[in-house]
Design a protein around this motif. Sequence first.
Motif, PDB file in Angstrom:
ATOM      1  N   ASP A 170      -4.060   6.592   4.758  1.00  0.00           N
ATOM      2  CA  ASP A 170      -3.781   6.775   3.332  1.00  0.00           C
ATOM      3  C   ASP A 170      -4.060   8.206   2.899  1.00  0.00           C
ATOM      4  O   ASP A 170      -3.305   8.809   2.129  1.00  0.00           O
ATOM      5  CB  ASP A 170      -4.628   5.814   2.494  1.00  0.00           C
ATOM      6  N   GLN A 218       3.229   5.906  -2.850  1.00  0.00           N
ATOM      7  CA  GLN A 218       4.429   6.644  -3.231  1.00  0.00           C
ATOM      8  C   GLN A 218       4.493   6.828  -4.739  1.00  0.00           C
ATOM      9  O   GLN A 218       4.813   7.917  -5.237  1.00  0.00           O
ATOM     10  CB  GLN A 218       5.678   5.908  -2.723  1.00  0.00           C
ATOM     11  N   ARG A 235      -1.449  10.602   4.238  1.00  0.00           N
ATOM     12  CA  ARG A 235      -0.155  10.459   3.566  1.00  0.00           C
ATOM     13  C   ARG A 235      -0.141  11.110   2.194  1.00  0.00           C
ATOM     14  O   ARG A 235       0.900  11.593   1.754  1.00  0.00           O
ATOM     15  CB  ARG A 235       0.194   8.976   3.443  1.00  0.00           C
ATOM     16  N   SER A 236      -1.278  11.125   1.504  1.00  0.00           N
ATOM     17  CA  SER A 236      -1.233  11.471   0.086  1.00  0.00           C
ATOM     18  C   SER A 236      -2.166  12.596  -0.352  1.00  0.00           C
ATOM     19  O   SER A 236      -2.024  13.081  -1.475  1.00  0.00           O
ATOM     20  CB  SER A 236      -1.554  10.221  -0.755  1.00  0.00           C
ATOM     21  N   ARG A 288       0.833  -1.197   0.000  1.00  0.00           N
ATOM     22  CA  ARG A 288       0.000   0.000   0.000  1.00  0.00           C
ATOM     23  C   ARG A 288       0.872   1.253   0.000  1.00  0.00           C
ATOM     24  O   ARG A 288       0.617   2.204  -0.748  1.00  0.00           O
ATOM     25  CB  ARG A 288      -0.917  -0.009   1.219  1.00  0.00           C
ATOM     26  N   ARG A 289       1.933   1.246   0.800  1.00  0.00           N
ATOM     27  CA  ARG A 289       2.825   2.405   0.851  1.00  0.00           C
ATOM     28  C   ARG A 289       3.523   2.614  -0.489  1.00  0.00           C
ATOM     29  O   ARG A 289       3.642   3.750  -0.974  1.00  0.00           O
ATOM     30  CB  ARG A 289       3.860   2.239   1.965  1.00  0.00           C
ATOM     31  N   GLU A 290       3.980   1.521  -1.116  1.00  0.00           N
ATOM     32  CA  GLU A 290       4.656   1.631  -2.413  1.00  0.00           C
ATOM     33  C   GLU A 290       3.708   2.177  -3.476  1.00  0.00           C
ATOM     34  O   GLU A 290       4.095   3.012  -4.301  1.00  0.00           O
ATOM     35  CB  GLU A 290       5.199   0.265  -2.832  1.00  0.00           C
TER      36      GLU A 290
END
Length: 296
Positions: A190, A168, A193-194, A163-165
Amino acid sequence: MTAALQAQGLGKRYGRRWALTDCTLDLPAGRVVGLVGPNGAGKSTLLNLAVGMLTPTAGSIDVLGSAAGTSQLARIGFVAQDTPTYARLSIADHLKLGAHLNPGWDETLANGRIQRLGLDPKQRAGRLSGGQRAQLALTLGIAKRPELLILDEPVAALDPLARREFLQDLMEAVAEQELSVVLSSHLVSDVERSCDYLVVLVDSRVQVSGDIDTLLATHYRLVGPRRDEKSLPHNQRVISASHTDRQSTLLIRTDEPILDPAWTVTQLTLEDLVLAYMGRSSQTKQNDRPVLEVQR
């Protein structure tokens, strides 16, 4: 600048059930919008209306300055909730299909992403991991060079690392292509973060929307001696309230300074804010539902 998405009184009904009700939104272009809400809140319905896969029962929706519909598909990238790919087709086959269907296809971008991800173009999609399929779907979505990228919970089934990849890579694409993005998720982490813009959807209705920094700067938790929330100044809107015999805890929204020394004032985290709106009762009555438009 043309808005990424505008909805006015938008509603979608299935039989007697409204999946989306009285939705009015004005999402600015050039932003990464987090669409948050519990399961069944209407998030997927809103996004499917935006890409023209559904037609409204009530109201209207415009995308990139024009009515939503299939004529807009060349300008929109869409990754559906199950990150759909064709199990029997190879990665290379998916890229060839993308090039065939999209006049603005960026072959260099697509091949470069697949190479950077370490994926074998000959491998069938059915043999990829969930994270790899999600990355393939994202590649197909951004290699068409859309103006608006719509993502419907694309990482919901992925492990934390995948999920993080994915996120990113999404942020890199946003920076490189100056995309407008609408990202549906039920994971506040999520969004934090984004995303820089927030929409909270609960019980098929929009509860709050706006720039995340502005929302965080105008929401507070007040703790103090027990008090009826109706006694607060008119410019302090109560989002939620809880009371003990001697103490009140209020979550409020206000643009003005809080001057009452009886309150201990703290600002909310994004999770606090989202949960406060998600916890509100809809209290929607039947006669508040939009009137069905007559199809002629």
